[in-house]
Design a protein around this motif. Structure first.
Motif, PDB file in Angstrom:
ATOM      1  N   LYS A  24       0.821  -1.208   0.000  1.00 29.35           N
ATOM      2  CA  LYS A  24       0.000   0.000   0.000  1.00 29.35           C
ATOM      3  C   LYS A  24       0.862   1.268   0.000  1.00 29.35           C
ATOM      4  N   ALA A  25       2.060   1.181   0.567  1.00 33.48           N
ATOM      5  CA  ALA A  25       2.951   2.348   0.590  1.00 33.48           C
ATOM      6  C   ALA A  25       3.448   2.701  -0.808  1.00 33.48           C
ATOM      7  N   GLY A  26       3.452   1.723  -1.715  1.00 36.27           N
ATOM      8  CA  GLY A  26       3.919   1.978  -3.083  1.00 36.27           C
ATOM      9  C   GLY A  26       5.433   2.061  -3.200  1.00 36.27           C
ATOM     10  N   LEU A  27       6.144   1.480  -2.235  1.00 42.58           N
ATOM     11  CA  LEU A  27       7.607   1.511  -2.280  1.00 42.58           C
ATOM     12  C   LEU A  27       8.118   0.697  -3.465  1.00 42.58           C
ATOM     13  N   ARG A  28       8.931   1.348  -4.294  1.00 45.09           N
ATOM     14  CA  ARG A  28       9.577   0.677  -5.416  1.00 45.09           C
ATOM     15  C   ARG A  28      11.072   0.599  -5.171  1.00 45.09           C
ATOM     16  N   GLY A  29      11.699  -0.429  -5.702  1.00 52.30           N
ATOM     17  CA  GLY A  29      13.125  -0.651  -5.464  1.00 52.30           C
ATOM     18  C   GLY A  29      13.964   0.536  -5.869  1.00 52.30           C
ATOM     19  N   ARG A  30      14.833   0.971  -4.974  1.00 50.79           N
ATOM     20  CA  ARG A  30      15.662   2.162  -5.212  1.00 50.79           C
ATOM     21  C   ARG A  30      16.997   1.840  -5.866  1.00 50.79           C
ATOM     22  N   GLY A  31      17.203   0.587  -6.252  1.00 52.53           N
ATOM     23  CA  GLY A  31      18.478   0.212  -6.858  1.00 52.53           C
ATOM     24  C   GLY A  31      18.574   0.476  -8.341  1.00 52.53           C
ATOM     25  N   GLY A  32      17.461   0.843  -8.968  1.00 56.04           N
ATOM     26  CA  GLY A  32      17.500   1.135 -10.402  1.00 56.04           C
ATOM     27  C   GLY A  32      16.331   0.552 -11.167  1.00 56.04           C
ATOM     28  N   GLY A  33      15.910  -0.657 -10.793  1.00 61.79           N
ATOM     29  CA  GLY A  33      14.832  -1.315 -11.525  1.00 61.79           C
ATOM     30  C   GLY A  33      13.460  -0.743 -11.225  1.00 61.79           C
ATOM     31  N   GLY A  34      13.260  -0.273 -10.011  1.00 63.73           N
ATOM     32  CA  GLY A  34      11.977   0.317  -9.637  1.00 63.73           C
ATOM     33  C   GLY A  34      10.848  -0.682  -9.512  1.00 63.73           C
ATOM     34  N   PHE A  35      11.154  -1.955  -9.266  1.00 55.94           N
ATOM     35  CA  PHE A  35      10.099  -2.976  -9.136  1.00 55.94           C
ATOM     36  C   PHE A  35       9.404  -2.811  -7.783  1.00 55.94           C
ATOM     37  N   PRO A  36       8.073  -2.954  -7.733  1.00 52.26           N
ATOM     38  CA  PRO A  36       7.356  -2.801  -6.464  1.00 52.26           C
ATOM     39  C   PRO A  36       7.872  -3.775  -5.396  1.00 52.26           C
ATOM     40  N   THR A  37       8.332  -3.216  -4.294  1.00 55.52           N
ATOM     41  CA  THR A  37       8.954  -4.027  -3.242  1.00 55.52           C
ATOM     42  C   THR A  37       7.979  -5.026  -2.639  1.00 55.52           C
ATOM     43  N   GLY A  38       6.762  -4.590  -2.382  1.00 58.52           N
ATOM     44  CA  GLY A  38       5.768  -5.459  -1.775  1.00 58.52           C
ATOM     45  C   GLY A  38       5.440  -6.673  -2.631  1.00 58.52           C
ATOM     46  N   LEU A  39       5.414  -6.487  -3.954  1.00 57.78           N
ATOM     47  CA  LEU A  39       5.136  -7.618  -4.852  1.00 57.78           C
ATOM     48  C   LEU A  39       6.242  -8.664  -4.773  1.00 57.78           C
ATOM     49  N   LYS A  40       7.476  -8.187  -4.664  1.00 57.79           N
ATOM     50  CA  LYS A  40       8.609  -9.106  -4.545  1.00 57.79           C
ATOM     51  C   LYS A  40       8.492  -9.916  -3.253  1.00 57.79           C
ATOM     52  N   TRP A  41       8.175  -9.239  -2.151  1.00 56.90           N
ATOM     53  CA  TRP A  41       8.024  -9.944  -0.879  1.00 56.90           C
ATOM     54  C   TRP A  41       6.869 -10.948  -0.932  1.00 56.90           C
ATOM     55  N   LYS A  42       5.762 -10.527  -1.541  1.00 55.09           N
ATOM     56  CA  LYS A  42       4.575 -11.389  -1.612  1.00 55.09           C
ATOM     57  C   LYS A  42       4.863 -12.646  -2.427  1.00 55.09           C
ATOM     58  N   ALA A  43       5.591 -12.469  -3.534  1.00 57.96           N
ATOM     59  CA  ALA A  43       5.915 -13.609  -4.390  1.00 57.96           C
ATOM     60  C   ALA A  43       6.790 -14.626  -3.650  1.00 57.96           C
ATOM     61  N   CYS A  44       7.736 -14.117  -2.886  1.00 63.06           N
ATOM     62  CA  CYS A  44       8.632 -15.004  -2.142  1.00 63.06           C
ATOM     63  C   CYS A  44       7.878 -15.729  -1.029  1.00 63.06           C
ATOM     64  N   ALA A  45       7.027 -14.990  -0.318  1.00 67.31           N
ATOM     65  CA  ALA A  45       6.281 -15.578   0.799  1.00 67.31           C
ATOM     66  C   ALA A  45       5.280 -16.628   0.344  1.00 67.31           C
ATOM     67  N   SER A  46       4.847 -16.548  -0.908  1.00 72.94           N
ATOM     68  CA  SER A  46       3.808 -17.467  -1.403  1.00 72.94           C
ATOM     69  C   SER A  46       4.358 -18.808  -1.878  1.00 72.94           C
ATOM     70  N   THR A  47       5.691 -18.944  -1.927  1.00 71.60           N
ATOM     71  CA  THR A  47       6.264 -20.216  -2.368  1.00 71.60           C
ATOM     72  C   THR A  47       6.183 -21.259  -1.247  1.00 71.60           C
ATOM     73  N   ASP A  48       6.308 -22.514  -1.626  1.00 74.67           N
ATOM     74  CA  ASP A  48       6.249 -23.599  -0.642  1.00 74.67           C
ATOM     75  C   ASP A  48       7.623 -23.979  -0.105  1.00 74.67           C
ATOM     76  N   LYS A  49       8.670 -23.480  -0.757  1.00 75.02           N
ATOM     77  CA  LYS A  49      10.022 -23.935  -0.435  1.00 75.02           C
ATOM     78  C   LYS A  49      10.596 -23.231   0.797  1.00 75.02           C
ATOM     79  N   GLN A  50      11.406 -23.956   1.539  1.00 76.90           N
ATOM     80  CA  GLN A  50      12.165 -23.450   2.667  1.00 76.90           C
ATOM     81  C   GLN A  50      13.582 -24.039   2.587  1.00 76.90           C
ATOM     82  N   PRO A  51      14.608 -23.334   3.075  1.00 79.72           N
ATOM     83  CA  PRO A  51      14.572 -22.021   3.706  1.00 79.72           C
ATOM     84  C   PRO A  51      14.452 -20.901   2.685  1.00 79.72           C
ATOM     85  N   ARG A  52      14.161 -19.713   3.191  1.00 83.01           N
ATOM     86  CA  ARG A  52      14.102 -18.511   2.366  1.00 83.01           C
ATOM     87  C   ARG A  52      15.174 -17.529   2.849  1.00 83.01           C
ATOM     88  N   TYR A  53      15.615 -16.684   1.923  1.00 86.88           N
ATOM     89  CA  TYR A  53      16.726 -15.779   2.246  1.00 86.88           C
ATOM     90  C   TYR A  53      16.366 -14.329   1.928  1.00 86.88           C
TER      91      TYR A  53
END
Length: 604
Positions: free
Chosen positions: A168-197
């Motif tokens: 909801k904050a709309g934070l986008r990656g500040r490294g250059g790509g500008g990809f929505p940070t929350g979407l990246k976190w959501k995609a990682c959290a939705s996987t079944d695999k462990q461990p996560r990094y």
């Protein structure tokens, strides 16, 4: 954004900037001398002590010393000035005028840095603590609201709610790509695999960029807090901070921060008694520019050659050791505690519709006030360069600003009123990048600028894919010919066609964005390329094979400044009479044109 503890009126703090830039100019000696002067001195009305802080931003005026709560800022302070500061300011309460900030345009003196144009238009979020705390002391971070966001997240929010808040904050990656940070976190959290990094990308390789470095040096705990919050949100148990090997001070401060975070219960097993177990390890990079690309960075952490892979499968699904991985850069992590603490609505109220929050820039080049700045997204280039930056050095004419590092482009004067955000800069043929802004005046050769960046990228290419390995080198060959006066009109068409092919065919972002300096300069400054090719002339007087200087007798007043600064003794003339340049002796170094206040020296 965060309510901070007020300064204790019964104490006086002397804050000495000990970021890398100020340390290089002697601030370490200033701090040590202050500590000696203050130790055991009972002549002060209140308890007085010194702190070594991170970068204050106004690098052009460093070393900086701030006296709080008096709100006095002194510039260009050296160790020999300490006794005077103690006697005149700390004891007598008098200002030392020669050490105060003086506006380069109005010539007005300022008591506090906060009143200057450089600071007034800034909005500190990622840089909120830097210059105000000792990065080696966790208690300083705690006094300014540190780790409150972590406690709030793990004690009052579910992992899903944390991710939703970042979305909801709309934070986008500040490294250059500008990809929505929350979407990246959501995609990682939705996987079944462990461990996560979780990984922090501190491999800041753009020439002229020092945003991430300053955050790591001046406020390492805010990066750690962001990483730990993400670990809770996605269910990670281990994190890595990948830092350039050259960033020695940043690494030292990170080591201290990690140790103190463990001691305070913010890292390790059962964090804050909430059942979260998470730790962080530092990995030092070897200085390869390509390792700023996330998959090359992952390879490097694993001990492999820093080569990227084709991301048809993203790291959030298969990253470090083939496990789900979230990678964000330093500045992105620094924003996370603010979002959780103050709320997504507060953060999203800053910036533009598509680019929320603020952006940190390293403002360098031919600008009066070089340094580190943080402004709301949507601030124009003109505001940053001419209001915050104070305009162009030596009264010369603005020519272009290069944004986005080697992968970005050059923006001309007619686009100075562009708002700085992810999408607008991309549409203009450049990019946000990690936040480097290099200002150029009329003594800059645009063709040589393109040549410089392409040469840099050709050397930094990992060589894994042919379009980048061979294509960028061929671009460099053509640009070299043009700078040497051997270019042909058809070279421009070849540059364009090759650039577009590389953009489409290269494996990673380094290769795909490598042609940006070429395409943007061809689009906005094509006439300068044609001057080099058709007229065998470098208008800026930079390419030596295409340059010949002369002195305009109508503008020269015979001050002799050019003659005195000529290393080849190629300039002759009497005082108060027009001078001449002996072309047979001239080595075309440009010292004469750089030192002439009357712009009497021209390029034929």
């Amino acid at each position: 954004m965060i309510i901070h503890q007020a300064n204790n009126p019964e104490e006086r703090m002397i804050l000495v900037c000990c970021g890398t830039g100020c340390l290089a100019n002697g601030s370490g000696a200033v701090y040590e001398e202050l500590c000696r002067a203050l130790e055991g001195n009972d002549r002060y009305q209140v308890k007085t002590f010194a702190k070594a802080t991170g970068c204050n931003g106004l690098c052009e005026k460093g070393p900086l010393v701030k006296i709080m709560p008096d709100d006095i800022t002194y510039c260009h302070v050296q160790a020999e000035d300490v006794y005077e500061i103690v006697e005149e300011t700390l004891i007598k309460g008098e200002l030392i005028k020669r050490l105060m900030y003086r506006d380069p345009t109005t010539k007005q003196y300022y008591r506090s840095h906060r009143d200057t144009n450089f600071y007034k238009k800034q909005h500190k979020v990622a840089l909120r603590n830097i210059g105000e705390i000792d990065p080696a002391e966790v208690k300083d971070y705690l006094e300014r609201g540190g780790y409150q966001a972590l406690e709030k997240a793990i004690k009052t929010m579910t992992p899903e709610e944390v991710i939703e808040e970042v979305l909801k904050a709309g934070l986008r990656g500040r490294g250059g790509g500008g990809f929505p940070t929350g979407l990246k976190w959501k995609a990682c959290a939705s996987t079944d695999k462990q461990p996560r990094y979780v990984i922090c990308n501190g491999d800041e390789g753009d020439p002229g960029a020092f945003m991430d470095r300053s955050i790591l040096e001046g406020d390492p705990h805010t990066v750690l807090e962001g990483l730990i919050i993400c670990a809770y949100a996605i269910g990670a148990s281990m994190g890595y901070i990948y830092v350039r090997d050259e960033y020695g001070l940043a690494v030292n401060n990170l080591i201290l921060a990690i140790q103190s975070a463990r001691e305070c219960g913010y890292l390790g097993k059962n964090i804050l008694g909430a059942g979260l177990s998470f730790d962080i390890e530092i990995v030092r990079g070897g200085g390869a520019f390509v390792c700023g690309e996330e998959t090359a960075l992952i390879n490097s952490i694993q001990g492999n050659v820093g080569e990227p892979w084709d991301k048809y499968i993203f790291p959030t699904e298969k990253g470090l050791w083939d496990q789900p991985t979230v990678i964000n850069n330093v500045e992105t992590w620094a924003n996370v505690p603010v979002i959780i603490n103050a709320g997504s609505e507060k953060f999203a109220s800053i910036g533009t519709e598509g680019s929320k929050g603020t952006k940190v820039f390293s403002l360098v080049g031919k600008v009066v006030n070089t340094g580190l700045v943080e402004v709301p997204m949507g601030t124009t280039l003109r505001e940053i360069i001419f209001e915050i930056g104070g305009g162009i050095q030596k009264g010369r004419r603005f020519k272009a600003v290069q944004t986005g590092g080697p992968s970005g482009g050059c923006i001309p004067e007619r686009l100075l009123d562009l708002p700085v955000d992810f999408d607008t800069l991309t549409q203009a043929g450049s990019m946000m990048g990690s936040g480097g802004l290099i200002v150029m005046d009329d003594r800059t050769c645009i063709v040589e600028v393109a040549h410089y960046y392409v040469n840099f990228l050709a050397g930094e290419s990992c060589g894994k894919c042919v379009p980048c390995r061979e294509g960028v080198s061929l671009l460099l060959d053509i640009l070299t010919r043009i700078c040497e006066g051997k270019g042909k009109p058809e070279d421009l068409d070849l540059l364009e066609s090759m650039s577009k092919t590389i953009q489409q065919a290269a494996l990673c972002a380094l290769g795909r964005t490598a042609p940006n300096p070429v395409l943007s300069t061809l689009y906005y400054f094509r006439d300068e390329y044609l001057e080099h090719i058709n007229n065998h002339r470098c208008p800026a007087g930079v390419c030596k094979e295409l340059t010949e200087f002369y002195i305009d007798p109508e503008l020269c007043n015979g001050c002799g400044r050019c003659r005195r600064n000529c290393p080849a003794d190629a300039i002759t003339g009497e005082t108060k009479k027009a001078h001449q340049i002996d072309i047979s002796k001239c080595i075309k170094c440009g010292e004469c044109i750089n030192n002439c206040k009357f712009q009497a020296i021209k390029v034929k």
